[in-house]
Design an enzyme around this catalytic site. Structure first.
Site, PDB file in Angstrom:
ATOM      1  CG  ASN A 193      -3.696  -0.573 -12.821  1.00  0.00           C
ATOM      2  OD1 ASN A 193      -3.822  -0.937 -11.878  1.00  0.00           O
ATOM      3  ND2 ASN A 193      -3.173  -1.148 -14.104  1.00  0.00           N
ATOM      4  CD  GLN A 221      14.448   8.295  -9.495  1.00  0.00           C
ATOM      5  OE1 GLN A 221      14.431   7.975 -10.921  1.00  0.00           O
ATOM      6  NE2 GLN A 221      15.510   8.094  -8.829  1.00  0.00           N
ATOM      7  NE  ARG A 263     -11.635 -15.104  -8.790  1.00  0.00           N
ATOM      8  CZ  ARG A 263     -10.572 -14.244  -8.615  1.00  0.00           C
ATOM      9  NH1 ARG A 263     -10.463 -13.011  -8.643  1.00  0.00           N
ATOM     10  NH2 ARG A 263      -9.419 -14.875  -8.195  1.00  0.00           N
ATOM     11  CG  ASP A 320      -1.603  -3.833 -17.676  1.00  0.00           C
ATOM     12  OD1 ASP A 320      -2.183  -3.217 -16.606  1.00  0.00           O
ATOM     13  OD2 ASP A 320      -0.810  -4.706 -17.442  1.00  0.00           O
ATOM     14  CG  HIS A 347       1.587  -1.587 -15.634  1.00  0.00           C
ATOM     15  ND1 HIS A 347       1.110  -3.158 -15.071  1.00  0.00           N
ATOM     16  CD2 HIS A 347       2.744  -1.760 -16.344  1.00  0.00           C
ATOM     17  CE1 HIS A 347       2.270  -3.861 -15.644  1.00  0.00           C
ATOM     18  NE2 HIS A 347       2.954  -3.334 -16.442  1.00  0.00           N
ATOM     19  N   GLY A 382       0.728  -1.208   0.132  1.00  0.00           N
ATOM     20  CA  GLY A 382       0.058  -0.104  -0.090  1.00  0.00           C
ATOM     21  C   GLY A 382       0.654   1.241  -0.129  1.00  0.00           C
TER      22      GLY A 382
HETATM   23  C1  GAR Z   1       3.148  -1.202  -7.371  1.00  0.00           C
HETATM   24  O1  GAR Z   1       4.518  -1.254  -7.963  1.00  0.00           O
HETATM   25  C2  GAR Z   1       2.176  -1.247  -8.399  1.00  0.00           C
HETATM   26  O2  GAR Z   1       2.502  -0.379  -9.564  1.00  0.00           O
HETATM   27  C3  GAR Z   1       2.333  -2.691  -8.939  1.00  0.00           C
HETATM   28  O3  GAR Z   1       2.199  -3.374  -7.562  1.00  0.00           O
HETATM   29  C4  GAR Z   1       2.890  -2.566  -6.654  1.00  0.00           C
HETATM   30  C5  GAR Z   1       2.066  -2.264  -5.445  1.00  0.00           C
HETATM   31  O4  GAR Z   1       2.910  -1.594  -4.387  1.00  0.00           O
HETATM   32  N1  GAR Z   1       0.886  -2.920  -9.785  1.00  0.00           N
HETATM   33  C6  GAR Z   1       0.979  -3.747 -10.808  1.00  0.00           C
HETATM   34  O5  GAR Z   1       1.927  -4.567 -11.163  1.00  0.00           O
HETATM   35  C7  GAR Z   1      -0.347  -3.965 -11.350  1.00  0.00           C
HETATM   36  N2  GAR Z   1      -0.093  -4.514 -12.620  1.00  0.00           N
HETATM   37  P1  GAR Z   1       1.945  -1.051  -3.098  1.00  0.00           P
HETATM   38  O6  GAR Z   1       1.014  -1.930  -2.776  1.00  0.00           O
HETATM   39  O7  GAR Z   1       3.309  -0.775  -2.389  1.00  0.00           O
HETATM   40  O8  GAR Z   1       1.415   0.369  -3.668  1.00  0.00           O
END
Ligand code: GAR
Length: 208
Positions: free
Chosen positions: A108, A179, A66, A151, A110, A12
């Site tokens: 989202n 960054q 599901r 995506d 990514h 998070g």
């Molecule tokens: C982040 O790097 C986000 O971009 C990625 O999961 C991580 C979550 O980190 N999302 C994906 O890969 C979606 N395809 P967080 O829980 O510390 O925010």
């Protein structure tokens, strides 16, 4: 006021960047209505509770199928009726019915420059492993609207990050978060809250 629901699965840190952005005035005119996690152990749920935000856990494992999870998740979201759903490290496929119910109202983050290293199977550290395997010199992050592909929705913001010699997937992931992700996700929400983002012919146009 833009009411948002943030969906999370793990640590998070992106959720925290949004909470901080709302609190320190970087994100204007926005309220985090609730946080939903599919994972009961997600530290993101603690971050929500610490910030006084409703923290909801809906695990697919607690449903008989599901389809049953997808229905319950969609109904819950429709009942919450946020202006915007933010997927901040949410590793569950969004039900088709939810996407249809919230057109251009789901975004989202990514951790790559789409269309590189994205689509089915590219999430979390796997994205950075693939970038290092390919030997790219630049990677980054993308905020996009969610459509019914993986995506594939209209791109709102992107930010590039340099890959360094000797990077490990973990080191690169941290740099991309610091960054790029923690900057462009709050910024995208602020732009949407200000009404400065629209989609024309499948592409995002940012006014201002
Ligand atoms: C982040 O790097 C986000 O971009 C990625 O999961 C991580 C979550 O980190 N999302 C994906 O890969 C979606 N395809 P967080 O829980 O510390 O925010």
């Amino acid at each position: 006021m833009l009411n948002i629901v943030v969906c999370v699965s793990g640590g998070g840190t992106n959720l925290q960047a949004i909470i901080d952005g709302v609190n320190n005035g970087l994100i204007h005119n926005t309220r985090i209505q609730a946080v939903i996690s599919n994972n009961p152990g997600a530290y993101a749920l603690e971050r929500a509770k610490n910030a006084g935000i409703e923290a909801i856990c809906m695990s697919p494992k607690t449903f008989e199928s599901r389809d049953a999870f997808n229905d319950a998740f969609t109904e819950r979201m429709i009942a919450l009726n946020p202006d915007l759903i933010v997927l901040a490290g949410f590793l569950v496929q969004i039900p088709t019915r939810m996407i249809a119910a919230f057109p251009n109202r789901i975004i989202n983050i990514h951790p790559s420059l789409i269309p590189s290293f994205c689509g089915v199977g590219y999430y979390g550290l796997k994205v950075h492993e693939a970038a290092l395997d390919r030997g790219v010199k630049l990677t980054g992050a993308t905020v996009h609207f969610v459509d019914d592909g993986t995506d594939t929705g209209p791109i709102i913001l992107q930010k590039a990050v340099e890959v360094m010699e000797n990077d490990t997937p973990q080191v690169l992931q941290k740099r991309v978060m610091e960054q790029a992700e923690w900057i462009i996700l709050p910024k995208a929400i602020d732009l949407i809250a200000a009404g400065n983002v629209c989609v024309k012919e499948g592409k995002v146009v940012i006014s201002k």
